[in-house]
Scaffold this motif. Sequence first.
Motif, PDB file in Angstrom:
ATOM      1  N   UNK A   2       0.839  -1.209   0.000  1.00  0.00           N
ATOM      2  CA  UNK A   2       0.000   0.000   0.000  1.00  0.00           C
ATOM      3  C   UNK A   2       0.866   1.249   0.000  1.00  0.00           C
ATOM      4  N   UNK A   3       1.915   1.218   0.827  1.00  0.00           N
ATOM      5  CA  UNK A   3       2.818   2.366   0.898  1.00  0.00           C
ATOM      6  C   UNK A   3       3.437   2.675  -0.449  1.00  0.00           C
ATOM      7  N   UNK A   4       3.827   1.608  -1.156  1.00  0.00           N
ATOM      8  CA  UNK A   4       4.524   1.813  -2.427  1.00  0.00           C
ATOM      9  C   UNK A   4       3.604   2.260  -3.541  1.00  0.00           C
ATOM     10  N   UNK A  35       0.014   3.121  -3.203  1.00  0.00           N
ATOM     11  CA  UNK A  35      -1.255   3.795  -2.907  1.00  0.00           C
ATOM     12  C   UNK A  35      -1.480   5.034  -3.769  1.00  0.00           C
ATOM     13  N   UNK A  36      -0.456   5.894  -3.813  1.00  0.00           N
ATOM     14  CA  UNK A  36      -0.623   7.135  -4.552  1.00  0.00           C
ATOM     15  C   UNK A  36      -0.912   6.849  -6.022  1.00  0.00           C
ATOM     16  N   UNK A  71      -2.408   3.981  -7.277  1.00  0.00           N
ATOM     17  CA  UNK A  71      -3.720   3.363  -7.567  1.00  0.00           C
ATOM     18  C   UNK A  71      -4.910   4.135  -7.053  1.00  0.00           C
ATOM     19  N   UNK A  72      -4.660   5.006  -6.063  1.00  0.00           N
ATOM     20  CA  UNK A  72      -5.829   5.734  -5.533  1.00  0.00           C
ATOM     21  C   UNK A  72      -6.410   6.654  -6.617  1.00  0.00           C
ATOM     22  N   UNK A  73      -5.523   7.379  -7.337  1.00  0.00           N
ATOM     23  CA  UNK A  73      -6.021   8.350  -8.315  1.00  0.00           C
ATOM     24  C   UNK A  73      -6.783   7.668  -9.463  1.00  0.00           C
ATOM     25  N   UNK A 100      -8.263   4.852  -9.413  1.00  0.00           N
ATOM     26  CA  UNK A 100      -9.510   4.300  -8.865  1.00  0.00           C
ATOM     27  C   UNK A 100     -10.562   5.403  -8.730  1.00  0.00           C
ATOM     28  N   UNK A 101     -10.108   6.569  -8.255  1.00  0.00           N
ATOM     29  CA  UNK A 101     -11.051   7.676  -8.084  1.00  0.00           C
ATOM     30  C   UNK A 101     -11.561   8.169  -9.439  1.00  0.00           C
TER      31      UNK A 101
END
Lengths: 144, 407
Positions: free
Chosen positions: A10-12, A14-15, A17-19, A21-22
């Motif tokens: 997640x740390x590696x 997150x930034x 995949x979050x965008x 996904x949003x």
Amino acid sequence: VALRKTARVLNGHAARWILPALLFGLLGGSGGGCSRMSPSDETRSQLKTGRSLVEQGSLLAEFATQGDSISSYTRGECADLEKQAEKWIKETKKLPPETRLSEASKRIQRLREILSDLSASTDDLPAFAEKAKELSMLASEWPQ
Amino acid sequence: MKKLLGITLGIMTALGGFVDIGQIVFTLQAGSLFRYQLGWAVILGTVGIILYMEMCGRIAVVAGKPVFTVVRETLGRPLGLATLIASNLLNLLTCAAELAGLGIVVHLLTGWPDRISVLVAGFVLGVCVFVLKFDWIERVFGLAGLVMIVFGVSAVWFGPDWKQVGFGLVPQHGHPGSLYWYYAIGLFSAILMAYEVHFYSSGAIEEKWTTSDLGENFAVAAFGSALGGLLTLALLLLGALVFMPRNIFPESLGIAAVPAALPFGRKALLTGLLGMAACMGGAAVETALSAGYNYCQFFRKRWSKSKKPSRERVFTTTWVGTLVLAAGMALSGIPALTLVNVSIIFGMVVLPLTYYPILKVAGNKAMMGKHANSRWLSAVGYLFLLLITVAAVAAVPLMAFTRGGAP
């Protein structure tokens, strides 16, 4: 160990995949916005909204009858409900004609008249009691 | 003794400032549609805000970094800038919703025309923020918001079925409907709104908290938010007890005051309206100031509400500009509840980009030393981040499919 690994992943990433996904969510949302309700669902929804308006009028009148309200509050709420009732009538006109909708429209029209009377005389408690009774009856006989 | 008083004041302020227009509207509507069944969403949101509020306060104290410094350093400049733009647009939208709501309450209390009410409310708020120092802004609005407790007293007076309330605190099977999930996400998002952590972490730096204040940070975040969560739960109960049996779906802010007034009459109506005004005023101030904090923290400009406005020009211009633009939006005639719906759902979309950097830095031992997150706290934090991200992805489609939560 599994949690630690998950946390590291997640740390590696997150930034990264979050965008996406949003963005996917936003695009999905705008796609969904294109879908429309069927006319029968629209009618059902309008009937519910209409009944809610009459019940709100009844609740307000009942509350004011006890002499517990503030006149500026009663006037403001009546005016707001009248606006909502007007909007309801406009939206209902766009729907295919149906007996229960025209029945509901007559009641909403009566609601508007009552609200207009009430905001003109916020200190007349007997008038409020009478109108509260009428609104409660309008709501109880609401077309399903 | 002085410390204890400070903590009590902090908890009361956090409780008074917990509720805003979004929570009032969404919670009453959710109660009117689903009775107590969404109580679990209130609990989940409250645990989430306790967790992240405590973390961002701890980061501010230990590393001396407010939220948008953390966002810039963790996400990098391009993604950080996108987060800043989204967050400040959201702050503007939320501020407009709060001002429009405040205008409605002023109109109901005084009978003044709608637009005049918004203008007066905006002007009075602007003057208050300009004149008062940070700690007084926090205290005035937070403590005034405490009168919202009248809603809690009223909820208990109506005598809810506590066993059913208890069942609602655990998600039940058999609710696949999109409307149910829309309101679950709306409640979750309304409690977790990002401006609360922007403001809280900047406040910790404004008030010059040190590591000896970490206990106060925990107490304020945990107890203040927990009590705020109880108040939100009371609104859910009132929606279920007053509106649901009458088939009312509350679509105006004014009707929201009736549940508080029904059992206790005129004084309770007045108290409820004043409480709502204090909450919305406080939230409008927090969102406007947060816009200034975020901008200055991201671009490394000077910021402080405790110093002269002329010394902090960029900060002052940003928050004043946000307040003026928000007043313009509120005056444009866009209904307050439309602004609320949009701000809550888009607020959810921006949340992961604010909360992920907080979680990452709070667990960084090099930066936080012995105050870094323990393993289990990180695990719970990531679990919540996952929930927030899933909710963020689902929020906008649900808004479209349910036509903004229409019953």
